[in-house]
Design a protein around this motif. Structure first.
Motif, PDB file in Angstrom:
ATOM      1  N   GLY A 182       0.693  -1.074  -0.031  1.00  0.00           N
ATOM      2  CA  GLY A 182       0.084  -0.050  -0.016  1.00  0.00           C
ATOM      3  C   GLY A 182       0.981   1.160  -0.145  1.00  0.00           C
ATOM      4  N   LEU A 183       1.900   1.307   0.883  1.00  0.00           N
ATOM      5  CA  LEU A 183       2.732   2.460   0.916  1.00  0.00           C
ATOM      6  C   LEU A 183       3.308   2.677  -0.604  1.00  0.00           C
ATOM      7  CD1 LEU A 183       4.327   1.968   4.252  1.00  0.00           C
ATOM      8  CD2 LEU A 183       2.746   3.908   3.492  1.00  0.00           C
ATOM      9  N   THR A 195      -2.082   8.723 -17.577  1.00  0.00           N
ATOM     10  CA  THR A 195      -1.189   8.362 -16.552  1.00  0.00           C
ATOM     11  C   THR A 195      -1.671   8.855 -15.378  1.00  0.00           C
ATOM     12  OG1 THR A 195       0.576   8.073 -18.278  1.00  0.00           O
ATOM     13  CG2 THR A 195       0.924   8.214 -16.088  1.00  0.00           C
ATOM     14  N   LEU A 196      -2.318  10.073 -15.345  1.00  0.00           N
ATOM     15  CA  LEU A 196      -2.840  11.043 -14.076  1.00  0.00           C
ATOM     16  C   LEU A 196      -4.126   9.825 -13.703  1.00  0.00           C
ATOM     17  CD1 LEU A 196      -2.937  13.112 -12.252  1.00  0.00           C
ATOM     18  CD2 LEU A 196      -4.442  14.417 -13.733  1.00  0.00           C
ATOM     19  N   SER A 210      -3.984   8.255 -10.062  1.00  0.00           N
ATOM     20  CA  SER A 210      -5.048   8.534  -8.923  1.00  0.00           C
ATOM     21  C   SER A 210      -5.548   7.092  -8.549  1.00  0.00           C
ATOM     22  CB  SER A 210      -6.066   9.123  -9.674  1.00  0.00           C
ATOM     23  OG  SER A 210      -7.188   9.104  -8.702  1.00  0.00           O
ATOM     24  N   ALA A 211      -5.603   6.269  -9.468  1.00  0.00           N
ATOM     25  CA  ALA A 211      -6.321   4.771  -9.013  1.00  0.00           C
ATOM     26  C   ALA A 211      -5.214   3.978  -8.099  1.00  0.00           C
ATOM     27  CB  ALA A 211      -6.251   3.812 -10.407  1.00  0.00           C
ATOM     28  N   THR A 242       2.819   5.981  -2.868  1.00  0.00           N
ATOM     29  CA  THR A 242       3.914   6.861  -3.028  1.00  0.00           C
ATOM     30  C   THR A 242       3.900   7.117  -4.482  1.00  0.00           C
ATOM     31  OG1 THR A 242       5.270   5.988  -1.067  1.00  0.00           O
ATOM     32  CG2 THR A 242       6.540   7.018  -2.822  1.00  0.00           C
ATOM     33  N   LEU A 243       3.989   5.947  -5.314  1.00  0.00           N
ATOM     34  CA  LEU A 243       4.096   6.282  -6.729  1.00  0.00           C
ATOM     35  C   LEU A 243       2.879   7.027  -7.273  1.00  0.00           C
ATOM     36  CD1 LEU A 243       5.132   2.567  -7.774  1.00  0.00           C
ATOM     37  CD2 LEU A 243       6.357   4.531  -7.582  1.00  0.00           C
ATOM     38  N   GLY A 244       1.810   6.628  -6.731  1.00  0.00           N
ATOM     39  CA  GLY A 244       0.329   7.411  -7.236  1.00  0.00           C
ATOM     40  C   GLY A 244       0.538   8.809  -6.941  1.00  0.00           C
ATOM     41  N   LEU A 245       1.040   8.933  -5.639  1.00  0.00           N
ATOM     42  CA  LEU A 245       1.145  10.513  -5.435  1.00  0.00           C
ATOM     43  C   LEU A 245       2.154  11.377  -5.903  1.00  0.00           C
ATOM     44  CD1 LEU A 245      -0.103  12.842  -3.127  1.00  0.00           C
ATOM     45  CD2 LEU A 245       1.796  11.799  -1.634  1.00  0.00           C
TER      46      LEU A 245
END
Length: 465
Positions: free
Chosen positions: A234-235, A264-265, A269-270, A239-242
């Motif tokens: 989850g982390l 990609t945005l 977000s997903a 991290t990658l998504g944020l």
């Protein structure tokens, strides 16, 4: 009794007698007060009688499975220490001396290590030797910090009381992993002894199923480690998504000849939402497992729970919801600027996607806070109106009082029955006793009366005169 050797058995007629005799010979040679317990799991080939004839005590275990058979034998063991091993003659029970020495020295669990002691040719399939056991043992050490080099060695010994305190639950082959994992989490003193594995003496195929039982071991290791199952993935996702979301929220990003834009945005977000959900799942799982006793108390988790109160969770969710609604309002204003007509997705999605992400995460935070609060509700059992101990004491006291009353009544009746005789005797005695003194008294009265008569006679002459 010092040592009980427990062997699970399911149709081991070819080897069980040999294993029992070797173990009893070990007891006699070393002067050990011990027993052999055969935990029979429903054998139909006469293994039970062969084991009895060899000197073992047979304990029938109805529930099927390697773990169920072992737990049935362990609970029935009479020894302070228990050693367990397969009844297929692949382990030499005459080599239990070092295990017992470690237990006497204070160890809670002594594991055999086949990779240090030696694996004879043909004793272990290559897939198990070079992939299955090394990988699963590595996962166990990584997930739980265990120092055991051979998680699945079937020969091990332990303090019976210590192992029973673990509350082992699994009924299949994963029982071996559960014992090591829970003992590690409880900070038990775990030691290793090099062990030799030999080809078993059976002509039939073993009960172990490579892929099914391997998966059950891996599944157990994952389920008992919320950190590796939920938290760390989850982390990583969060991290990658944020990072990707922040970079793409202002415009496309080009890396070499590759351009990343709003598509990609959406993916970022997903990933952020999935990661956030996984982190929440890690927290919820940990709280539940600790409260139900599956996992030991964790101070770090307790600090998080203490900090993350329901009110703070609702506040965090509310702030995310406000941010999301603000983004939605901004998207409406952007649409209004364009006269509510067709929008360019490369611009509009940079507003809508972060806003929608914030709204989704706000609801996740609120629901998770509510669920943690529900898990935190303590189940309380109110005491009964009458305590069973006091009630039993009252019954005993009432019975004692009843017996005392009946005894007094019987004594009173006996005394009453004896009273007429006593009364007659007392009356006779009183009459006789009083006659003695009353005789003179009566005589005196008579004399007095006579005196009065004489006196009357003396007066009469005077009267005559």
């Amino acid at each position: 009794m010092e040592l009980s050797v427990v062997m699970p058995c399911l149709n081991e007629a070819e080897t069980v007698e040999t294993c029992v005799r070797k173990t009893i010979g070990f007891f006699e040679d070393k002067g050990i007060d011990g027993e052999v317990v055969i935990a029979d799991n429903g054998s139909t080939d006469g293994s039970q009688q062969l084991a009895r004839d060899a000197g073992a005590r047979v304990v029938p275990v109805v529930d099927k499975g390697y773990g169920n058979a072992l737990m049935g034998g362990i609970r029935s063991a009479r020894g302070r220490y228990v050693a367990m091993g397969d009844a297929d003659d692949s382990y030499d029970f005459a080599t239990l001396g070092p295990f017992l020495d470690e237990l006497r020295d204070g160890a809670d669990l002594v594991m055999g290590n086949r990779f240090k002691g030696g694996i004879a040719p043909g004793a272990m399939p290559p897939l198990h030797r070079y992939l299955g056991n090394p990988v699963l043992s590595f996962v166990g050490r990584l997930f739980f910090g265990s120092k055991a080099g051979d998680f699945h060695c079937g020969l091990r010994a332990f303090n019976k009381e210590s192992i029973l305190r673990l509350g082992l639950q699994t009924g299949g082959m994963e029982f071996a992993s559960e014992m090591v994992v829970k003992a590690t989490l409880q900070k038990y003193d775990i030691r290793e002894v090099p062990t030799t594995l030999s080809p078993d003496g059976r002509t039939r195929s073993p009960h172990l199923n490579t892929w099914r039982d391997g998966w059950r071991h891996l599944r157990f290791l994952m389920l008992f480690s919320p950190r590796w199952l939920f938290l760390i993935p989850g982390l990583i996702f969060m991290t990658l998504g944020l990072l990707a979301g922040i970079a793409l929220s202002t415009g496309p990003v080009t890396v070499g000849e590759i351009a990343f834009d709003v598509d990609t945005l959406v993916g970022a977000s997903a990933a952020l939402v999935i990661g956030f959900q996984a982190v929440l799942f890690a927290l919820l799982t940990k709280v539940y497992a600790i409260q139900e006793g599956f996992l030991p108390h964790d101070r770090r988790v307790q600090k998080v729970i203490d900090w993350w109160s329901l009110e703070r969770g609702l506040l965090l969710g509310g702030l995310l919801a406000v941010a999301g609604l603000a983004g939605m309002v901004a998207s409406l204003l952007h649409w209004r600027v364009n006269s509510f007509g067709e929008l360019d997705p490369r611009h509009s999605l940079r507003i809508v996607v972060p806003a929608a992400t914030a709204l989704v995460m706000s609801l996740q935070a609120i629901f998770a806070s509510l669920f943690v609060s529900i898990l935190g509700i303590r189940r309380r059992q109110h005491p009964p109106l009458t305590d069973p101990t006091d009630e039993a004491a009252d019954v005993v006291d009432a019975a004692a009082r009843k017996v005392a009353v009946e005894r007094k009544a019987a004594e009173a009746e006996a005394e009453k029955a004896a009273e007429p005789g006593k009364a007659d005797a007392a009356e006779g005695d009183a009459t006789g006793d009083e006659g003695g003194p009353e005789g003179p008294k009566a005589t005196a009265e008579a004399v007095a009366a006579g005196g009065e008569g004489d006196e009357g006679s003396a007066r009469d002459p005077k009267a005559e005169r």
